[in-house]
Write an enzyme that holds these catalytic residues in place. Structure first.
Site, short mmCIF file in Angstrom:
data_model
loop_
_atom_site.label_atom_id
_atom_site.label_comp_id
_atom_site.label_asym_id
_atom_site.label_seq_id
_atom_site.Cartn_x
_atom_site.Cartn_y
_atom_site.Cartn_z
N LYS A 80 9.83 4.04 5.19
CA LYS A 80 8.42 3.52 5.00
C LYS A 80 8.40 2.38 4.40
O LYS A 80 7.96 1.37 4.88
CB LYS A 80 7.69 4.64 4.70
CG LYS A 80 6.09 3.84 4.61
CD LYS A 80 5.08 5.00 4.44
CE LYS A 80 5.42 6.18 3.47
NZ LYS A 80 5.47 5.46 2.14
N THR A 82 11.02 0.38 3.70
CA THR A 82 11.94 -0.54 4.13
C THR A 82 11.29 -1.31 5.32
O THR A 82 11.36 -2.51 5.65
CB THR A 82 13.14 0.21 4.78
OG1 THR A 82 13.85 1.05 3.56
CG2 THR A 82 14.06 -0.67 5.27
N ARG A 103 3.47 -0.46 -4.03
CA ARG A 103 3.35 0.15 -4.98
C ARG A 103 4.30 -0.14 -6.04
O ARG A 103 5.59 -0.45 -5.63
CB ARG A 103 3.12 1.63 -5.19
CG ARG A 103 1.75 2.12 -4.10
CD ARG A 103 1.73 3.66 -4.06
NE ARG A 103 2.88 3.91 -3.00
CZ ARG A 103 3.39 5.19 -2.91
NH1 ARG A 103 2.85 6.17 -3.65
NH2 ARG A 103 4.24 5.35 -2.01
N LYS A 114 13.76 11.18 -5.42
CA LYS A 114 13.22 10.30 -4.31
C LYS A 114 14.07 9.03 -4.21
O LYS A 114 14.23 8.50 -3.03
CB LYS A 114 11.77 10.18 -4.81
CG LYS A 114 11.10 9.27 -3.73
CD LYS A 114 9.62 9.17 -4.09
CE LYS A 114 8.84 8.24 -2.96
NZ LYS A 114 9.24 6.82 -3.00
N ALA A 282 1.15 9.69 -3.74
CA ALA A 282 0.17 9.99 -2.72
C ALA A 282 0.25 11.68 -2.64
O ALA A 282 -0.77 12.00 -2.03
CB ALA A 282 0.89 9.83 -1.57
N PHE A 310 3.81 8.61 1.34
CA PHE A 310 4.49 9.63 2.21
C PHE A 310 3.93 9.63 3.38
O PHE A 310 3.52 8.52 4.22
CB PHE A 310 3.85 11.05 1.55
CG PHE A 310 4.49 11.27 0.22
CD1 PHE A 310 6.02 11.28 0.22
CD2 PHE A 310 3.97 11.44 -1.10
CE1 PHE A 310 6.72 11.33 -0.93
CE2 PHE A 310 4.51 11.52 -2.15
CZ PHE A 310 6.11 11.53 -2.54
N PHE A 390 19.16 4.51 13.79
CA PHE A 390 20.33 4.79 13.10
C PHE A 390 21.44 4.71 13.97
O PHE A 390 21.38 4.88 15.35
CB PHE A 390 20.48 6.31 12.75
CG PHE A 390 19.61 6.41 11.34
CD1 PHE A 390 20.60 6.60 9.97
CD2 PHE A 390 18.46 6.00 11.06
CE1 PHE A 390 19.71 6.69 8.89
CE2 PHE A 390 17.81 6.18 9.71
CZ PHE A 390 18.41 6.51 8.65
N TRP A 418 16.93 -2.79 8.46
CA TRP A 418 17.73 -2.33 7.49
C TRP A 418 19.28 -3.13 7.62
O TRP A 418 19.75 -3.43 6.44
CB TRP A 418 18.19 -0.72 7.55
CG TRP A 418 18.75 -0.20 6.53
CD1 TRP A 418 18.16 0.28 5.24
CD2 TRP A 418 20.16 -0.22 6.25
NE1 TRP A 418 19.26 0.66 4.50
CE2 TRP A 418 20.52 0.55 5.10
CE3 TRP A 418 21.41 -0.57 7.08
CZ2 TRP A 418 21.77 0.52 4.52
CZ3 TRP A 418 22.64 -0.37 6.56
CH2 TRP A 418 23.01 0.31 5.45
#
Length: 565
Positions: A80, A82, A103, A114, A282, A310, A390, A418
């Protein structure tokens, strides 16, 4: 097919350390028109924008606001942050003036499990190590302000307790920005008369502190100070609330937070301006960056991309029902982030089998994305689905996701930021601009202010989580009734719940129905102006995993950090 995630052998930190960063004063002047005298630099590559300058922007028109959220997270990863970075770079790539708001990361998950919160691959904000560690010291200031209040409470009791605080009803816990399960429940002030009166106590992680919530919702320094003063820290024997202002704590707390309140300006790898400011989780808090950062960015750019933590059932719902409700902000579009890998995990595939095509599992897992799409539409907002590519994604899997999204009336776009940076998300950027330009988003709140608190919780559980009902014991209901009697019946609710499922069972994947959400505890955040409903087994002080990320983090003789993602 373009290069995709995990085909590049470099780690995130290697990519970030090799980046050529522009001096922040130069970038701010060129990209945002902010003169050097309006910045307080923290080294060469990060700075705070002065509050006087922030105030000077109040009459400028606002740009368009884009909210980035996601499906329910899985160990496979969704990306998210990224995507938030890559999308903003992509908007600039296609000729728009855009910036982003994120954030700040907490040290707890950075050293836990995480990972960081600065993006990844070639869609990162830099300086990455600074952002994921101490940054500009905001979290230290928030923790210090929180614990100053804790100290003043115990000190007041020690010196005679003129306010009549009932030591059994002190509602203010302590805070530390680290995962430490041993601090969840404890007894303080042991050791005799000189150390005060023993009482039960405990720590929350700093990102769960009401000071963090206040910091992120305050409009200016005066609003911050007022909200701090309204914090209810304890009750007397006859159940009268005692506020931070009664202890004269709000002034010195605001002093500690004065410099932190100014938004932090950094940049992406592609030189896109970024505000990174504030950081409530969150799952145990409201999951959005500071109001000051968002509202300031809207004055400086035509498009502002911000993320909520999240899945859209947590950060997304709170962004709308708490942050937007309190500020008048309205997103012009929503981006829902997913990966085919994560959708297959929601369909029951084990992590080690994700590289194998599995259309049946993907179809089952799509129910999670579908529900998030439906929820976003319930808020009257137009969603765009961004699928992080991916290398193992097959053509058949991509076709299935696109077809399923088309049936929902939303566009699903493959993204490769990415590996490729902004140009890898150009198609997502075009789809977002199209959604914004359509003008079809017309945000509506999930519940009205005057709905009873218990019904607000029930409404979120039924409408967003698709629960059959809530289970709430009489003492908890009585607590909610007491909050209403105190005049807090019209505030929104902030659900503290596992991020991994729509239910309170983290192992219940995809889109569970007909479950019951148990409300274990409720807490009044009078300064932040919301009620926290703790549901299921969620903890406001996380613990470290068996093998914490800290085990891999080190520093070499050259001062270069390694192992930080």
């Amino acid at each position: 097919m373009p290069a995709s995630q995990h085909t590049n052998p470099k780690t995130d930190i290697q990519i970030a350390q090799e980046a050529i960063k522009r001096p922040i004063m130069e970038l701010a002047k060129e990209k945002l028109g902010i003169a050097p005298e309006n910045l307080d630099p923290y080294g060469h590559y990060k700075a705070k924008v002065s509050m006087d300058y922030v105030k000077s922007l109040k009459d400028k028109p606002n740009g368009k606001l884009i909210l980035v959220s996601a499906i329910s997270p899985t160990p496979a990863g969704e990306g998210k942050t990224t995507t938030t970075v890559g999308l903003t770079d992509a908007l600039n790539h296609i000729g728009k003036k855009a910036m982003l708001c994120l954030r700040e990361p907490s040290l707890g998950p950075s050293f836990g499990m995480k990972g960081g919160a600065a993006g990844g691959g070639y869609a990162q904000v830099v300086p990455m190590e600074d952002i994921n560690l101490h940054f500009t010291g905001d979290f230290h200031a928030i923790g210090a302000a929180h614990n100053l209040l804790s100290a003043l409470i115990d000190n007041h009791i020690y010196w005679g307790n003129a306010l009549g605080i009932d030591g059994r009803r002190v509602a203010w816990r302590r805070a530390i920005d680290m995962n430490d399960r041993s601090l969840r429940q404890m007894v303080s002030s042991l050791g005799g008369v000189a150390n005060g009166f023993p009482r039960e106590d405990g720590f929350d992680i700093t990102v769960a502190s009401e000071v963090m919530a206040i910091f992120c919702l305050a409009k200016d320094l005066e609003d911050l100070k007022t909200r701090l003063g309204n914090i209810i820290v304890a009750y007397t024997r006859d159940r009268k609330p005692v506020r931070a202002a009664d202890l004269k704590a709000h002034g010195p707390m605001a002093v500690l937070l004065k410099d932190a309140l100014a938004p932090n300006l950094v940049q992406t790898l592609e030189g896109t301006p970024a505000f990174i400011h504030g950081g409530p989780f969150a799952n145990i808090a409201h999951g959005c960056n500071s109001v000051l950062a968002t509202t300031t960015a809207l004055k400086l750019a035509d498009y502002v991309v911000t993320e909520a933590g999240f899945g859209a059932d947590l950060g997304g719902e709170k962004f709308i029902d708490i942050k937007c409700r309190k500020t008048g902000l309205k997103p012009d579009a929503v981006v829902l982030v997913a990966t085919i890998r994560a959708l297959k995990m929601h369909g029951g595939v084990k992590k080690e089998d994700l590289k194998t095509e599995n259309l049946k599992a993907l179809e089952v897992g799509m129910s999670n994305l579908q529900r998030h799409v439906e929820n976003v539409q319930k808020f009257g907002l137009v969603p765009v689905v961004s699928i992080n590519r991916f290398s193992a994604d097959t053509d058949a899997e991509i076709a299935l996701v696109k077809s399923a999204c088309a049936k929902l009336g939303v566009e699903a776009v493959m993204a490769d930021h990415w590996a490729e940076g902004g140009k890898g998300a150009a198609d997502v950027a075009r789809a977002v601009v199209k959604a914004v330009d359509s003008g079809k988003s017309n945000m509506k709140l999930l519940y009205p202010d005057d709905m009873p608190l218990v019904e607000k919780i029930r409404t979120i559980a039924k409408e967003i989580y698709r629960a059959r009902d809530i289970a709430i014991a009489k003492p908890v209901q009585d607590q909610l009734a007491s909050f209403e009697a105190m005049g807090f019946g019209k505030v929104p609710v902030c659900i503290a719940k596992t991020q991994y499922s729509f239910s309170t069972n983290p192992d219940s994947k995809a889109a569970p129905n007909d479950h019951v959400v148990t409300v274990r505890e409720v807490r009044l955040s009078a300064g932040a102006e919301f009620v926290v409903a703790v549901c299921g087994d969620i903890m406001t002080m996380p613990g470290l995993p068996k093998v914490p990320a800290a085990n891999s983090i080190d520093i070499g003789p050259d001062g270069k950090i390694v192992g930080l993602f």
